[in-house]
Design a protein around this motif. Sequence first.
Motif, PDB file in Angstrom:
ATOM      1  N   PRO A 183       0.903  -1.177  -0.006  1.00  0.00           N
ATOM      2  CA  PRO A 183      -0.038   0.072   0.052  1.00  0.00           C
ATOM      3  C   PRO A 183       0.891   1.307  -0.027  1.00  0.00           C
ATOM      4  O   PRO A 183       1.909   1.378   0.734  1.00  0.00           O
ATOM      5  CB  PRO A 183      -0.763  -0.189   1.445  1.00  0.00           C
ATOM      6  CG  PRO A 183      -0.474  -1.435   2.156  1.00  0.00           C
ATOM      7  CD  PRO A 183       0.717  -1.833   1.053  1.00  0.00           C
ATOM      8  N   VAL A 184       0.667   2.192  -0.540  1.00  0.00           N
ATOM      9  CA  VAL A 184       1.382   3.497  -0.847  1.00  0.00           C
ATOM     10  C   VAL A 184       0.415   4.612  -0.733  1.00  0.00           C
ATOM     11  O   VAL A 184      -0.854   4.519  -1.162  1.00  0.00           O
ATOM     12  CB  VAL A 184       2.113   3.720  -2.174  1.00  0.00           C
ATOM     13  CG1 VAL A 184       3.030   2.510  -2.415  1.00  0.00           C
ATOM     14  CG2 VAL A 184       1.112   3.850  -3.570  1.00  0.00           C
ATOM     15  N   GLN A 185       0.638   5.762  -0.209  1.00  0.00           N
ATOM     16  CA  GLN A 185      -0.113   6.979   0.007  1.00  0.00           C
ATOM     17  C   GLN A 185      -0.087   7.753  -1.223  1.00  0.00           C
ATOM     18  O   GLN A 185       0.953   8.251  -1.372  1.00  0.00           O
ATOM     19  CB  GLN A 185       0.077   7.768   1.200  1.00  0.00           C
ATOM     20  CG  GLN A 185      -0.945   8.635   1.458  1.00  0.00           C
ATOM     21  CD  GLN A 185      -0.950   9.325   2.787  1.00  0.00           C
ATOM     22  OE1 GLN A 185      -0.007   9.043   3.678  1.00  0.00           O
ATOM     23  NE2 GLN A 185      -1.837  10.524   3.247  1.00  0.00           N
TER      24      GLN A 185
ATOM     25  N   ILE B  59       1.724   1.929   5.594  1.00  0.00           N
ATOM     26  CA  ILE B  59       1.271   2.485   4.078  1.00  0.00           C
ATOM     27  C   ILE B  59       2.786   3.099   3.897  1.00  0.00           C
ATOM     28  O   ILE B  59       3.194   3.998   4.728  1.00  0.00           O
ATOM     29  CB  ILE B  59       0.025   3.197   4.145  1.00  0.00           C
ATOM     30  CG1 ILE B  59      -1.027   2.266   4.566  1.00  0.00           C
ATOM     31  CG2 ILE B  59       0.007   3.876   2.773  1.00  0.00           C
ATOM     32  CD1 ILE B  59      -2.129   2.913   4.685  1.00  0.00           C
ATOM     33  N   TYR B  60       3.355   2.790   2.721  1.00  0.00           N
ATOM     34  CA  TYR B  60       4.493   3.342   2.288  1.00  0.00           C
ATOM     35  C   TYR B  60       4.134   4.864   1.915  1.00  0.00           C
ATOM     36  O   TYR B  60       3.287   5.229   1.277  1.00  0.00           O
ATOM     37  CB  TYR B  60       4.938   2.747   0.826  1.00  0.00           C
ATOM     38  CG  TYR B  60       6.309   3.434   0.404  1.00  0.00           C
ATOM     39  CD1 TYR B  60       7.493   3.250   1.060  1.00  0.00           C
ATOM     40  CD2 TYR B  60       5.961   4.397  -0.810  1.00  0.00           C
ATOM     41  CE1 TYR B  60       8.429   3.977   0.394  1.00  0.00           C
ATOM     42  CE2 TYR B  60       7.353   4.813  -1.233  1.00  0.00           C
ATOM     43  CZ  TYR B  60       8.471   4.672  -0.448  1.00  0.00           C
ATOM     44  OH  TYR B  60       9.484   5.418  -1.226  1.00  0.00           O
ATOM     45  N   ARG B  61       5.116   5.587   2.608  1.00  0.00           N
ATOM     46  CA  ARG B  61       5.130   7.146   2.317  1.00  0.00           C
ATOM     47  C   ARG B  61       6.671   7.598   2.184  1.00  0.00           C
ATOM     48  O   ARG B  61       7.340   7.533   3.043  1.00  0.00           O
ATOM     49  CB  ARG B  61       4.345   7.954   3.720  1.00  0.00           C
ATOM     50  CG  ARG B  61       2.999   7.716   3.802  1.00  0.00           C
ATOM     51  CD  ARG B  61       2.577   8.544   5.069  1.00  0.00           C
ATOM     52  NE  ARG B  61       1.412   7.980   5.431  1.00  0.00           N
ATOM     53  CZ  ARG B  61       1.156   7.081   6.361  1.00  0.00           C
ATOM     54  NH1 ARG B  61       2.140   6.165   6.826  1.00  0.00           N
ATOM     55  NH2 ARG B  61       0.148   6.443   6.720  1.00  0.00           N
ATOM     56  N   GLY B  62       7.008   7.526   0.679  1.00  0.00           N
ATOM     57  CA  GLY B  62       8.457   7.783   0.823  1.00  0.00           C
ATOM     58  C   GLY B  62       8.759   9.170   1.405  1.00  0.00           C
ATOM     59  O   GLY B  62       8.104  10.383   1.043  1.00  0.00           O
ATOM     60  N   GLY B  63       9.775   9.350   2.553  1.00  0.00           N
ATOM     61  CA  GLY B  63      10.275  10.478   2.944  1.00  0.00           C
ATOM     62  C   GLY B  63       9.209  11.025   3.843  1.00  0.00           C
ATOM     63  O   GLY B  63       8.940  12.257   4.017  1.00  0.00           O
ATOM     64  N   SER B  64       8.116  10.172   4.355  1.00  0.00           N
ATOM     65  CA  SER B  64       6.990  10.739   5.210  1.00  0.00           C
ATOM     66  C   SER B  64       5.977  11.623   4.358  1.00  0.00           C
ATOM     67  O   SER B  64       5.288  12.458   4.946  1.00  0.00           O
ATOM     68  CB  SER B  64       7.446  11.373   6.234  1.00  0.00           C
ATOM     69  OG  SER B  64       8.202  10.626   7.235  1.00  0.00           O
ATOM     70  N   GLN B  65       6.091  11.420   2.922  1.00  0.00           N
ATOM     71  CA  GLN B  65       5.228  12.171   2.071  1.00  0.00           C
ATOM     72  C   GLN B  65       4.275  11.247   1.228  1.00  0.00           C
ATOM     73  O   GLN B  65       4.458  10.219   0.975  1.00  0.00           O
ATOM     74  CB  GLN B  65       6.032  13.025   1.423  1.00  0.00           C
ATOM     75  CG  GLN B  65       6.610  13.980   2.026  1.00  0.00           C
ATOM     76  CD  GLN B  65       7.450  15.048   1.114  1.00  0.00           C
ATOM     77  OE1 GLN B  65       7.430  14.966  -0.225  1.00  0.00           O
ATOM     78  NE2 GLN B  65       8.423  15.950   1.554  1.00  0.00           N
ATOM     79  N   ALA B  66       3.137  11.582   0.926  1.00  0.00           N
ATOM     80  CA  ALA B  66       2.244  11.249  -0.102  1.00  0.00           C
ATOM     81  C   ALA B  66       3.047  11.396  -1.627  1.00  0.00           C
ATOM     82  O   ALA B  66       3.675  12.350  -1.572  1.00  0.00           O
ATOM     83  CB  ALA B  66       0.757  11.578  -0.074  1.00  0.00           C
TER      84      ALA B  66
ATOM     85  N   VAL C  55       5.241  15.124  -4.233  1.00  0.00           N
ATOM     86  CA  VAL C  55       6.671  15.021  -4.859  1.00  0.00           C
ATOM     87  C   VAL C  55       6.311  14.916  -6.535  1.00  0.00           C
ATOM     88  O   VAL C  55       7.340  15.009  -7.146  1.00  0.00           O
ATOM     89  CB  VAL C  55       7.468  14.080  -4.246  1.00  0.00           C
ATOM     90  CG1 VAL C  55       7.916  14.208  -3.039  1.00  0.00           C
ATOM     91  CG2 VAL C  55       6.923  12.435  -4.655  1.00  0.00           C
ATOM     92  N   ALA C  56       5.313  14.645  -6.935  1.00  0.00           N
ATOM     93  CA  ALA C  56       4.790  14.203  -8.127  1.00  0.00           C
ATOM     94  C   ALA C  56       5.387  15.166  -9.174  1.00  0.00           C
ATOM     95  O   ALA C  56       5.873  14.743 -10.549  1.00  0.00           O
ATOM     96  CB  ALA C  56       3.399  13.940  -8.388  1.00  0.00           C
ATOM     97  N   ASP C  57       5.380  16.593  -8.971  1.00  0.00           N
ATOM     98  CA  ASP C  57       5.713  17.502  -9.971  1.00  0.00           C
ATOM     99  C   ASP C  57       7.276  17.722  -9.740  1.00  0.00           C
ATOM    100  O   ASP C  57       7.790  18.597 -10.566  1.00  0.00           O
ATOM    101  CB  ASP C  57       5.091  18.988  -9.665  1.00  0.00           C
ATOM    102  CG  ASP C  57       3.492  18.825 -10.084  1.00  0.00           C
ATOM    103  OD1 ASP C  57       3.246  17.855 -10.890  1.00  0.00           O
ATOM    104  OD2 ASP C  57       2.798  19.525  -9.276  1.00  0.00           O
ATOM    105  N   ASN C  58       8.116  17.016  -9.156  1.00  0.00           N
ATOM    106  CA  ASN C  58       9.613  17.317  -9.034  1.00  0.00           C
ATOM    107  C   ASN C  58      10.256  15.899  -9.562  1.00  0.00           C
ATOM    108  O   ASN C  58      10.097  15.109  -8.759  1.00  0.00           O
ATOM    109  CB  ASN C  58       9.889  17.830  -7.660  1.00  0.00           C
ATOM    110  CG  ASN C  58      11.331  17.861  -7.485  1.00  0.00           C
ATOM    111  OD1 ASN C  58      12.337  17.039  -7.841  1.00  0.00           O
ATOM    112  ND2 ASN C  58      11.580  18.774  -6.341  1.00  0.00           N
TER     113      ASN C  58
ATOM    114  N   VAL D  59      10.136   6.890  -5.705  1.00  0.00           N
ATOM    115  CA  VAL D  59       9.696   5.710  -6.280  1.00  0.00           C
ATOM    116  C   VAL D  59      10.563   4.815  -6.347  1.00  0.00           C
ATOM    117  O   VAL D  59      10.439   3.423  -6.128  1.00  0.00           O
ATOM    118  CB  VAL D  59       9.134   6.032  -7.739  1.00  0.00           C
ATOM    119  CG1 VAL D  59       8.693   4.575  -8.452  1.00  0.00           C
ATOM    120  CG2 VAL D  59       7.953   6.696  -7.875  1.00  0.00           C
ATOM    121  N   GLU D  60      12.059   5.209  -6.114  1.00  0.00           N
ATOM    122  CA  GLU D  60      13.124   4.231  -5.914  1.00  0.00           C
ATOM    123  C   GLU D  60      12.880   3.472  -4.470  1.00  0.00           C
ATOM    124  O   GLU D  60      13.131   2.290  -4.255  1.00  0.00           O
ATOM    125  CB  GLU D  60      14.342   5.052  -5.736  1.00  0.00           C
ATOM    126  CG  GLU D  60      15.036   5.373  -7.363  1.00  0.00           C
ATOM    127  CD  GLU D  60      16.082   6.043  -7.435  1.00  0.00           C
ATOM    128  OE1 GLU D  60      16.508   6.408  -6.344  1.00  0.00           O
ATOM    129  OE2 GLU D  60      16.594   6.338  -8.557  1.00  0.00           O
ATOM    130  N   GLY D  61      12.429   4.269  -3.569  1.00  0.00           N
ATOM    131  CA  GLY D  61      12.054   3.734  -2.158  1.00  0.00           C
ATOM    132  C   GLY D  61      10.863   2.903  -2.469  1.00  0.00           C
ATOM    133  O   GLY D  61      10.923   1.736  -1.861  1.00  0.00           O
TER     134      GLY D  61
END
Length: 159
Positions: free
Chosen positions: A102-104, A123-130, A134-137, A145-147
């Motif tokens: 599960p990913v947020q 639930i996976y939150r890369g760097g504690s973020q949904a 980060v989608a626009d960066n 996504v590497e995480g």
Amino acid sequence: MPTAGKQHVRGFLSYCSPDKALASTLWWTLKDLTRIDKTYNFEFWDFKAGGIRPGLDWHTEVESAVQRSDFAILAVSRHYLASDYIHEHEAPPFLATGRAVPVQLETFELDRADNRTLAGRQIYRGGSQAFDAVADNPIASNAWVEGLVDAIHRVLRET
């Protein structure tokens, strides 16, 4: 297409239709990173990206894809949590066998939501973020996504 020396694995991409644009951004980044994976040859199934041919029974095709898949990525959003179909048919087989990741997908107060079948699950939150944060960066989304790919590797090793 199978690649010599790599184990072939099938992933099921589970998301809710209203999240298609954001989920597509995640899937494209994921597919790019998994295409260059050293260990696994990934194949992903997504019914919204042409996985079900017109005229076929939708529910039967989804169930068949669930059965064929080695793991699932569950793209958690408010829409996802509200979907009866996902909680009754898509998520349970993967959750029951520990093959779910599960990913947020979107930022919302997850602790205030009725997480239904995901209650008590990490639930996976890369760097504690949904992912939407980060989608626009490109640099941040690639790191996120590497995480996720690392998390998928853990699931595949442990199941």
